[in-house]
Scaffold this motif. Structure first.
Motif, short mmCIF file in Angstrom:
data_model
loop_
_atom_site.label_atom_id
_atom_site.label_comp_id
_atom_site.label_asym_id
_atom_site.label_seq_id
_atom_site.Cartn_x
_atom_site.Cartn_y
_atom_site.Cartn_z
N ILE A 41 -1.82 27.34 39.60
CA ILE A 41 -2.30 26.48 38.52
C ILE A 41 -1.58 25.14 38.56
N ARG A 42 -0.27 25.16 38.74
CA ARG A 42 0.49 23.92 38.81
C ARG A 42 0.07 23.10 40.02
N GLU A 43 -0.12 23.76 41.16
CA GLU A 43 -0.51 23.02 42.36
C GLU A 43 -1.93 22.47 42.24
N LEU A 44 -2.81 23.18 41.56
CA LEU A 44 -4.16 22.65 41.32
C LEU A 44 -4.10 21.37 40.49
N ILE A 45 -3.25 21.35 39.48
CA ILE A 45 -3.09 20.15 38.67
C ILE A 45 -2.60 18.99 39.53
N LEU A 46 -1.60 19.24 40.37
CA LEU A 46 -1.07 18.20 41.24
C LEU A 46 -2.12 17.72 42.25
N ALA A 47 -2.90 18.66 42.79
CA ALA A 47 -3.92 18.29 43.76
C ALA A 47 -5.00 17.42 43.12
N LEU A 48 -5.40 17.76 41.89
CA LEU A 48 -6.39 16.94 41.20
C LEU A 48 -5.85 15.56 40.89
N ASP A 49 -4.56 15.46 40.61
CA ASP A 49 -3.95 14.14 40.42
C ASP A 49 -4.06 13.29 41.68
N LYS A 50 -3.85 13.93 42.84
CA LYS A 50 -3.96 13.20 44.10
C LYS A 50 -5.39 12.74 44.36
N LEU A 62 2.12 30.69 25.24
CA LEU A 62 1.43 29.47 24.82
C LEU A 62 1.63 28.35 25.84
N ASP A 63 2.82 28.25 26.39
CA ASP A 63 3.08 27.26 27.44
C ASP A 63 2.19 27.51 28.66
N ASP A 64 2.05 28.80 29.04
CA ASP A 64 1.18 29.14 30.16
C ASP A 64 -0.27 28.75 29.86
N ALA A 65 -0.71 29.01 28.65
CA ALA A 65 -2.08 28.68 28.26
C ALA A 65 -2.31 27.17 28.29
N ARG A 66 -1.33 26.41 27.87
CA ARG A 66 -1.45 24.95 27.88
C ARG A 66 -1.54 24.43 29.31
N GLU A 67 -0.82 25.05 30.24
CA GLU A 67 -0.89 24.66 31.63
C GLU A 67 -2.29 24.92 32.19
N LEU A 68 -2.85 26.09 31.89
CA LEU A 68 -4.21 26.39 32.34
C LEU A 68 -5.21 25.44 31.71
N ALA A 69 -5.04 25.12 30.45
CA ALA A 69 -5.95 24.18 29.79
C ALA A 69 -5.87 22.80 30.42
N LEU A 88 -5.26 22.13 33.51
CA LEU A 88 -6.03 22.23 34.75
C LEU A 88 -7.52 22.10 34.46
N MET A 89 -8.04 22.89 33.51
CA MET A 89 -9.47 22.90 33.25
C MET A 89 -9.95 21.55 32.72
N TYR A 90 -9.23 20.98 31.80
CA TYR A 90 -9.64 19.69 31.24
C TYR A 90 -9.54 18.58 32.28
N ASN A 91 -8.51 18.61 33.13
CA ASN A 91 -8.39 17.59 34.17
C ASN A 91 -9.54 17.68 35.18
N LEU A 92 -9.93 18.91 35.52
CA LEU A 92 -11.05 19.08 36.44
C LEU A 92 -12.35 18.61 35.80
N SER A 102 -17.29 26.39 36.10
CA SER A 102 -17.94 25.75 34.96
C SER A 102 -17.47 24.32 34.76
N CYS A 103 -16.24 24.01 35.13
CA CYS A 103 -15.71 22.66 34.99
C CYS A 103 -16.27 21.71 36.03
N CYS A 104 -16.82 22.24 37.12
CA CYS A 104 -17.40 21.39 38.15
C CYS A 104 -18.77 20.89 37.71
N ASP A 105 -19.16 19.74 38.22
CA ASP A 105 -20.46 19.17 37.89
C ASP A 105 -21.59 20.00 38.45
N MET A 106 -21.38 20.59 39.60
CA MET A 106 -22.40 21.37 40.29
C MET A 106 -21.72 22.53 40.99
N ALA A 107 -22.48 23.59 41.24
CA ALA A 107 -21.95 24.73 41.98
C ALA A 107 -23.09 25.39 42.74
#
Length: 271
Positions: free
Chosen positions: A35-44, A84-91, A93-97, A121-126
Motif C-alpha cells: 500500500i505504501r509503495e503504491l502511494i509512492l508509485a502514484l506520486d511518481k 485507523l492509521d492503516d485504514a487512512r493509508e489505504l484511503a 491510496l484509493m483517493y490518490n488513484l 473501481s478507482c481506475c477510469d476504465m478496466a
C-alpha cells in the motif's frame, strides 16, 4: 522509474506507464508495504508530465487476492487507533488513484478479491478475462468493504454494491462487464492482444485533452444541472480550444493530417 519490493513501475517510450503488482508468490495480496509503495508509485506517475496514461496490472496468475493473510492477522492484534492509521493509508491510496490526472486502465486476470475491487473501481476504465473471478469477500471474515465502498458504488451502482457486499458472491468477467466494473471482458487467450489495442487507441488521443476531459468529468459528477456547472463547462471548452494541443488538433483535422502527438508516438514506438 524506481525500485520497489512489491511493485514494478515500467515506462514505455511511447509515453505511458504500467504499474505491476508484483507479489506473485502471494497472489499479489495487499500488505502495508505494498500500500505504501503504491502511494509512492502514484506520486511518481503524477509528477511525470511525459506520461499519457497508466495501466495497472498483476504479475502471474491473479490480479490480486485482496489482503494478505499475515497482514490481516497482525491487524487483528492491533488497537483501534493503529487500525485507523492503516485504514487512512489505504484511503490515501484509493483517493490518490481516483484523483490521478492521467487516465487509468486496470487489466484483470484470475482473482480480484476485496481491496483489489477498490483498485479496479478507482481506475477510469478496466478490462479483464471472461474467467476472472471477482468478490467483495469481507463479510465472510467478519469485516466490511469500508474504505473502498464509495469507489465500488460509483463503479457498479448502489444496488449491485449492496448485493455483492452483503452476499460475498463470486462473479466472473462477463458479469463484471454487465454491472460496469469492467468496460469489456475477453477470452483469456485474447487478453494481451486486446490490451495492445486499448493502448494503441489511447495513444491516438491528445494527452492534454485526456487530462482536461478527466478533470471535466470529475467536475460534472452525476450530471446535475446547475448554473455553476454550466459556467464551468463553457470555460472548459474555451480554454482547450485556445490551448496548444487544441489548436494543433483543429489544424490537423482541417488539413487532413495526423496531429503531432500521433507522429511523436510513431517515432517512439519500440521496434
Amino acid at each position: 522509474m524506481s525500485d520497489f519490493n512489491t511493485l514494478e513501475l515500467q515506462t514505455d517510450p511511447r509515453g505511458f506507464a504500467t504499474l505491476w503488482l508484483s507479489r506473485e508468490e502471494k497472489n499479489n495480496a495487499f500488505n502495508a508495504e505494498m500500500i505504501r509503495e503504491l502511494i509512492l508509485a502514484l506520486d511518481k506517475v503524477s509528477s511525470d508530465a511525459s506520461l499519457r496514461f497508466l495501466l495497472i496490472r498483476g504479475r502471474g496468475k491473479h490480479f490480486s487476492a485482496g489482503a494478505d493473510l499475515a497482514w490481516m492477522q497482525q491487524s487483528a492484534e492491533l488497537d483501534y487507533h493503529t487500525n485507523l492509521d492503516d485504514a487512512r493509508e489505504l484511503a490515501e491510496l484509493m483517493y490518490n488513484l481516483a484523483k490521478l490526472k492521467v487516465p487509468t486502465l486496470a487489466v484483470v486476470q484470475g482473482a480480484a478479491f476485496g481491496g483489489a475491487l477498490g483498485l479496479i473501481s478507482c481506475c477510469d476504465m478496466a478490462i479483464g478475462a471472461d474467467d476472472a473471478q471477482f468478490c467483495l469477500s469481507e463479510v465472510r471474515i467478519g469485516l466490511a468493504p469500508a474504505v473502498i465502498s464509495p469507489f465500488v458504488v460509483q463503479a457498479i451502482g448502489e444496488r449491485a454494491a449492496r448485493r455483492y457486499a452483503l452476499t460475498a458472491e463470486r462473479f466472473g468477467g462477463q458479469r463484471a462487464r454487465e454491472i460496469g466494473l469492467l468496460s469489456e471482458s475477453y477470452p483469456m487467450a485474447e487478453l494481451e492482444q486486446k490490451v495492445d489495442q486499448w493502448i494503441d487507441n489511447l495513444l491516438l488521443n491528445s494527452p492534454a485533452a485526456m487530462r482536461a476531459s478527466k478533470d471535466l468529468l470529475r467536475e460534472v459528477g452525476n450530471g446535475a444541472l446547475t448554473p455553476a456547472l454550466r459556467r464551468y463547462t463553457e470555460n472548459a471548452i474555451a480554454r482547450i480550444r485556445v490551448s496548444p494541443e487544441g489548436q494543433e488538433g483543429l489544424r490537423a483535422f482541417l488539413q487532413k493530417r495526423s496531429p503531432t502527438w500521433q507522429a511523436e508516438t510513431t517515432l517512439k514506438e519500440p521496434r
